[in-house]
Design a protein around this motif. Structure first.
Motif, PDB file in Angstrom:
ATOM      1  N   PRO A 181     -27.523  28.557 -77.529  1.00 50.42           N
ATOM      2  CA  PRO A 181     -26.107  28.611 -78.707  1.00 50.42           C
ATOM      3  C   PRO A 181     -26.610  29.021 -80.070  1.00 50.42           C
ATOM      4  O   PRO A 181     -27.730  28.802 -80.429  1.00 50.42           O
ATOM      5  CB  PRO A 181     -25.836  27.035 -78.208  1.00 50.42           C
ATOM      6  N   TYR A 182     -25.360  29.192 -80.592  1.00 48.64           N
ATOM      7  CA  TYR A 182     -25.539  29.467 -82.230  1.00 48.64           C
ATOM      8  C   TYR A 182     -25.948  28.636 -82.938  1.00 48.64           C
ATOM      9  O   TYR A 182     -25.346  27.341 -82.706  1.00 48.64           O
ATOM     10  CB  TYR A 182     -24.304  30.116 -82.616  1.00 48.64           C
ATOM     11  N   GLY A 183     -27.046  28.753 -83.702  1.00 44.57           N
ATOM     12  CA  GLY A 183     -27.531  27.602 -84.452  1.00 44.57           C
ATOM     13  C   GLY A 183     -28.231  27.915 -85.758  1.00 44.57           C
ATOM     14  O   GLY A 183     -28.438  29.239 -85.903  1.00 44.57           O
ATOM     15  N   LEU A 184     -28.526  27.251 -86.948  1.00 41.13           N
ATOM     16  CA  LEU A 184     -28.877  27.963 -88.022  1.00 41.13           C
ATOM     17  C   LEU A 184     -30.203  27.699 -88.216  1.00 41.13           C
ATOM     18  O   LEU A 184     -30.869  28.017 -89.244  1.00 41.13           O
ATOM     19  CB  LEU A 184     -28.196  27.133 -89.090  1.00 41.13           C
ATOM     20  N   GLY A 185     -31.084  27.239 -87.153  1.00 39.34           N
ATOM     21  CA  GLY A 185     -32.582  27.263 -87.175  1.00 39.34           C
ATOM     22  C   GLY A 185     -33.279  26.049 -87.550  1.00 39.34           C
ATOM     23  O   GLY A 185     -32.636  25.016 -88.122  1.00 39.34           O
ATOM     24  N   THR A 186     -34.393  26.176 -87.999  1.00 41.52           N
ATOM     25  CA  THR A 186     -35.297  24.975 -88.319  1.00 41.52           C
ATOM     26  C   THR A 186     -36.021  25.195 -89.708  1.00 41.52           C
ATOM     27  O   THR A 186     -36.754  26.174 -89.813  1.00 41.52           O
ATOM     28  CB  THR A 186     -36.418  24.954 -87.174  1.00 41.52           C
ATOM     29  N   TYR A 187     -35.730  24.373 -90.670  1.00 38.34           N
ATOM     30  CA  TYR A 187     -36.121  24.429 -92.122  1.00 38.34           C
ATOM     31  C   TYR A 187     -35.567  23.061 -92.599  1.00 38.34           C
ATOM     32  O   TYR A 187     -34.444  22.588 -92.014  1.00 38.34           O
ATOM     33  CB  TYR A 187     -36.012  25.694 -92.649  1.00 38.34           C
ATOM     34  N   GLY A 188     -36.086  22.789 -93.570  1.00 39.83           N
ATOM     35  CA  GLY A 188     -35.301  21.483 -94.452  1.00 39.83           C
ATOM     36  C   GLY A 188     -35.258  20.335 -93.666  1.00 39.83           C
ATOM     37  O   GLY A 188     -34.106  19.438 -93.757  1.00 39.83           O
TER      38      GLY A 188
END
Lengths: 806, 288
Positions: free
Chosen positions: A559-566
């Protein structure tokens, strides 16, 4: 029940759910060398791309002659900015609202900037061809020092912006100025300073460094000219964002773009942004109709892909004589390099730097950040920290030590006195944040007691006396850091990337036999999501983690997500996972009620199934329910057992911690030894204590490297000095100190499982602890502030300047 | 980080290797452990057309005692130096120094011949060989000759070795039993070249120094034999004043580059600190 019936505890243990020190399942392949990275990918007919790069930091590009390169057998094409103009891709938008050259368009702005892209049958031919591309340059005056960026006669770095008085974040006041970002109450803060008993002011610089993941940035682009579909495998921390941006830039419809991030060998912020290598590979594949691979080498990674920090912070604190802080004023000069390619949520040109009030109850504060251009590589990413939070933590933690010194107060006592109190949460900071939860005093006291803080101060005093008597050449420093992180970007009301809101997502499918496949919008680069995500699901729906497969990184299936950071994965996707799991549990409850012929309100959840209240022997396990969900659902109910959840967090989360560093310094060589490093972290609910410990070890090691020597240096000509692991300090096991870890647990009140995220806390928190230890060691010789990095020669220089060499 | 094209040779005798070198002149380079030449080739700072791998030449291996001297074949690895009982008993400073070179993986491949012959001022063995007054056996088309380590180094990467010559062995006079020794190396991390390093070998008699040898690593464009410091120290009791004068004399011959390890001034001072510490440790170890 009989003796063979597992007890509640046994059933709970079998789940390996939240709180379990479950071994990392991904390590089975990583420790056997069976990971699958981008460079492992070999496609039929695959070509290789490589860059001709500028030897100069600032020059006009007057001519590019690729004819000799094109004569070399095996060379397919050489792309320049002129070619990219044909597809409107000579420039690309940055995450920070600026534009950036993909290939040098008339000039170069930093050394090693991409000038031309050679496409060849193999890597050797590509590199041979690079030597044959003839580029003529006309050198221009070089601007390296950000403090000189806005001099009236400073060279114009960006003629493309000439006459533009308005940037993405407001007015520009000089041709090399990017933005001014102001937060807080200037007038009120000025008043606090006027009324203060004591004030301090110090320029605290955080040098330029680099996230330096072990795997460099790379991709393979493959355009299928028949179907019109583009597949891009790459080292992407945020694959969905890459897909959307690729669609917007290329005009290929988003459903015809497949972005796949396979195993990633570390990111630390370096793999968030879009780089010329990606664009050029895609264009090259479109032009040639063949797959094109691009792989950076170490020097390219260190010298061109996103750097971190380069923040020059002037901090001022106003206080009363008793140590109560009354005001904070910070001005930052932010060096962004040749383009503003800082990876922050779009509305935050200086990230969340306004967390700079830290863990302290400042009644008023004012912050202004000026971003400027220089002839250095672009970037400004969050290197294992939330956006600009490590800069903020360093600034306030160093400044608090300087204030303690001026007041003659113990720095631990000064912190205790000014902490936000437990009853003040949710706490509204003077610079606009709402801290969700915290218990700073308990954490600080636990840390001080564990490390034996008062005794260490006694020992330090004795050593200082011995040093003054000439009995030893070693001095001792105690570094304190009490940091508050702000992670989990973020609420859509204030966080987006190029207009895409920063929610995240999870999809969970329970199979008929009671095993699970789940997919998320995040992407692990070493964080261990395959292990921890399964643990959340295990606890929430009572299926053993071992029966749950976690898959990330394929935009076609996830599913659409903004990813891994922060440190956003647990606060955002972690919540989506819990909520998706709860949807499944709710449906399971209805199915169980049907199976047990009772009302669903008569059921209660018990570890791995539902039981009838007051009659626990009447129960259905999730495994049984899963079978029924597909094959015998209640009349009128859709079969199946799966759920999707998209989570838009109501607030950020605010992990915190108390770190102590005890350091011994050899005054004659400047060599420092970390005698003890104690890190107490409070990241709310702890999903996997072993993974947390591993994360903390990794972050502390990076923090140690940064504080003690890791640096991207430039000479006055803009040459990058030491962009290899020979000079760029990446500690080995030999240099790395022993870490002592500890914790308190203050759950986040707004997060479904109370977790706050931890991956970046140790980098944020440790840098000030190391730096404060060095500064503290020299305090008795009259030192106020020594700039980082604290490598041996600089420490030696500080000792010399303070007269310690006699 | 992709090298250019080259032809790979793997001779099995010294004569064969020298013949290949002689026929290609400047276009050929010998390959020992490869830790210097291969990175240089990947950076395209070196682009030899012929690479002559010496690992098949059995004669270049081994450590033996020969009439008061230790002879070490050029292709002997640092790991083998560390593991050698003969060296541990006769020349323990070689083991001490080898253990400060890079890391175990590199030491499994890195050779003493490559380390001394490349002329890289960052290498540790050249200064140590000067300190021990070693000489290098060199074979070329015109036969064999011996060059003293103290005469071998001319500038960074420039040595007395002709392009068609090969270092085949190092010959080290065995120092007297009971000698004191120390190699002190300051470096930023494992695998780094020295910020500064000092090698000391001395003998003591009745509380005073009867012989002394000092050399410095990576504080000039060649290794530096500190003759004046040796003269100052010889005959002394290593009293503070003498040590200070010797350190000053050693510092005076340094010409370090300013680099990521620190500015020149720092590296010079560190050469002094390393020497001071090496002297103290060597004296402590010396019998007599």
């Amino acid at each position: 029940m009989n003796d063979m019936t597992p007890t509640r505890e046994q059933r709970e243990a079998a789940l390996e759910g939240m709180g379990c020190k479950r071994k990392r399942v991904e390590d089975v392949r990583f420790t056997q060398g069976k990971g699958n990275y981008v460079d492992d990918l070999k496609l039929p007919g695959m070509l290789f791309g490589d860059f001709v790069r500028s030897p100069y930091a600032h020059a006009k590009v007057t001519k590019i002659d690729a004819s000799k390169a094109l004569e070399l057998p095996g060379v397919i094409a050489v792309l320049t900015a002129e070619d990219l103009k044909g597809v409107n891709l000579a420039w690309m938008p940055t995450l920070a609202g600026d534009v950036q050259m993909v290939l040098a368009d008339g000039k170069v702005l930093y050394q090693n900037q991409e000038v031309a892209f050679v496409i060849a049958e193999d890597r050797y031919i590509a590199d041979d061809a690079i030597q044959l591309v003839e580029v003529e340059y006309e050198e221009l005056p070089v601007l390296v020092d950000p403090f000189k960026s806005m001099d009236p006669d400073a060279p114009v770095l960006r003629p493309d912006l000439e006459g533009k008085t308005e940037g993405a974040h407001g007015p520009r006041k000089h041709h090399n100025h990017i933005f001014t970002w102001e937060v807080g109450d200037a007038e009120e803060t000025d008043r606090a300073f006027k009324d203060a008993d004591v004030t301090i002011k110090e320029l605290i610089s955080y040098h330029r460094t680099h996230p330096s993941p072990l795997e460099t940035c790379q991709c393979v682009a493959s355009m299928d000219k028949v179907t019109g579909e583009l597949t891009v495998w790459g080292t992407f921390q945020a694959p969905h964002v890459i897909r959307t941006v690729a669609s917007l830039l290329s005009t290929i419809p988003e459903h015809k773009i497949h972005v796949i991030a396979p195993d990633i060998g570390g990111g630390f912020g370096n793999k968030v942004g879009a780089y010329p290598g990606y664009i050029c590979s895609i264009v090259a594949s479109i032009v040639t109709g063949r797959p094109v691979k691009w792989v950076e080498d170490r020097m390219e990674n260190l010298s061109t892909t996103s750097f971190a920090r380069d923040y020059h912070m002037t901090a001022e604190i106003a206080a009363k004589n008793d140590g109560t802080v009354t005001g904070l004023k910070v001005h930052v000069l932010a060096d962004h390099g040749g383009f503003d390619a800082c990876a922050d949520p779009s509305k935050w040109p200086a990230g969340f730097f306004n967390i700079v009030t830290g863990s302290y109850d400042f009644p008023t504060a004012h912050l202004a950040v000026d971003g400027v251009y220089t002839n250095k590589a672009p970037g400004g990413v969050a290197y294992r920290c939330s956006f600009r939070v490590t800069e903020a933590a360093y600034c306030i933690e160093r400044a608090m030590d300087i204030l303690a010194q001026k007041l003659g107060m113990d720095p631990a006592d000064l912190r205790m006195k000014n902490f936000v109190k437990p009853e003040q949460f949710p706490y509204h900071s003077a610079l606009g944040w709402e801290y969700d939860s915290g218990d700073y005093h308990t954490a600080m006291q636990k840390a001080m007691d564990t490390i034996g803080y008062r005794q260490l101060r006694e020992e330090q005093k004795a050593k200082q006396e011995a040093f003054k008597r000439g009995e030893t050449r070693e001095i001792m420093g105690i570094g304190i850091s009490f940091f508050t992180e702000i992670v989990g970007a973020g609420p859509s009301k204030n966080c987006d990337i190029l207009g895409v809101a920063m929610f995240d997502s999870a999809e969970i499918r329970v199979h008929p036999t009671g095993s699970v496949i789940s997919r998320m919008g995040t992407k692990s680069q070493g964080q261990g999501h395959e292990t921890t995500w399964a643990q959340i699901i295990a606890t929430e729906i009572g299926i053993p983690a071992a029966d749950i497969m976690v898959e990330e990184g394929n935009t076609d299936t996830a599913p659409y997500g903004l990813g891994t950071y922060g440190s956003r994965s647990t606060p955002v996707a972690g919540a989506a996972i819990a909520l998706a799991a709860r949807k499944i549990r709710n449906k399971a409850q209805m199915i169980a009620a049907h199976m047990l012929e009772v009302s669903e309100y008569d059921l209660e959840w018990d570890v791995d199934g539902f039981q009838v209240k007051g009659n626990p022997e009447l129960r259905k396990s999730m495994k049984e329910i899963a079978w029924a969900a597909y094959n015998a659902p209640p009349p009128g109910m859709e079969p199946g057992l799966e759920a999707v959840s998209y989570y838009d967090p109501p607030n950020m989360t605010y992990p915190f911690g108390a770190y102590f560093c005890v350091m011994d310094i050899d005054v004659d060589t400047g060599v420092s030894k970390i005698r003890r490093f104690y890190a107490l972290d409070d990241c709310g609910t702890r999903i996997n204590p072993m993974i947390i410990e591993g994360q903390v070890h990794g972050g502390l090691t990076e923090g140690f490297a940064i504080a003690m020597g890791q640096e991207i240096r430039y000479d006055e000509m803009g040459n990058v000095m030491g962009a290899s692991f020979m000079d760029f300090f990446l500690p080995t096991a030999v240099e790395t100190p022993h870490w002592e870890t500890d914790y308190t647990v203050t759950p986040s009140p707004h997060h479904p499982i109370g977790a706050k995220g931890v991956g970046e806390s140790p980098n944020v928190g440790s840098v000030p602890a190391f730096s404060n230890a060095v500064n503290d060691a020299f305090g008795f010789l009259g030192n106020t502030h020594i700039q980082m990095p604290h490598d041996a020669w600089r420490v030696w220089q500080a000792a010399k300047d303070l007269g310690a060499h006699g | 980080m992709i090298p250019g094209e080259f032809t790979y040779h793997r001779p099995s005798t010294v004569a064969e290797a020298v013949a290949i070198l002689a026929s290609h002149g400047d276009e050929a380079r010998p390959l020992a452990g490869g830790h210097s030449i291969i990175p240089m080739m990947k950076l395209r700072m070196a682009a030899p057309e012929h690479l002559i791998d010496l690992s098949g030449v059995a004669d270049l291996k081994g450590i033996r005692e020969e009439g008061g001297a230790i002879v070490i074949g050029a292709m002997t690895t640092q790991h083998e130096l560390i593991a050698s009982d003969l060296l541990a008993s006769k020349l323990p400073i070689i083991r001490e120094t080898s253990l400060l070179i890079a890391d175990p993986q590199i030491r499994y491949l890195g050779t003493i011949g490559g380390n001394v012959a490349n002329g890289d001022p960052g290498n540790d063995m050249p200064a140590l060989m000067q300190c021990l007054n070693a000489s290098y056996k060199v074979v070329g088309p015109n036969g064999e000759r011996e060059i003293a380590a103290r005469d071998f180094y001319e500038a960074a990467y420039f040595t007395a070795l002709a392009p068609e010559e090969l270092v085949t062995a190092v010959v080290i006079p065995v120092p007297p039993a009971g000698h004191g020794f120390a190699y002190e190396k300051l470096k930023r991390k494992v695998g780094d070249y020295a910020t500064a390093a000092a090698a000391v070998v001395l003998t003591m008699s009745g509380g005073s120094v009867s012989s002394c040898s000092v050399a410095l690593t990576n504080v000039g464009d060649t290794p530096l034999y500190a003759a004046e410091a040796c003269d100052i120290l010889t005959g002394s009791t290593l009293d503070a004043d003498t040590v200070n004068r010797a350190v000053a004399a050693a510092e005076a011959i340094t010409r370090p580059a300013s680099d990521g390890r620190g500015p020149a001034e720092y590296r010079t001072k560190m050469a002094g600190v390393m020497l001071r510490r090496a002297l103290a440790r060597a004296a402590e170890r010396a019998n007599g």
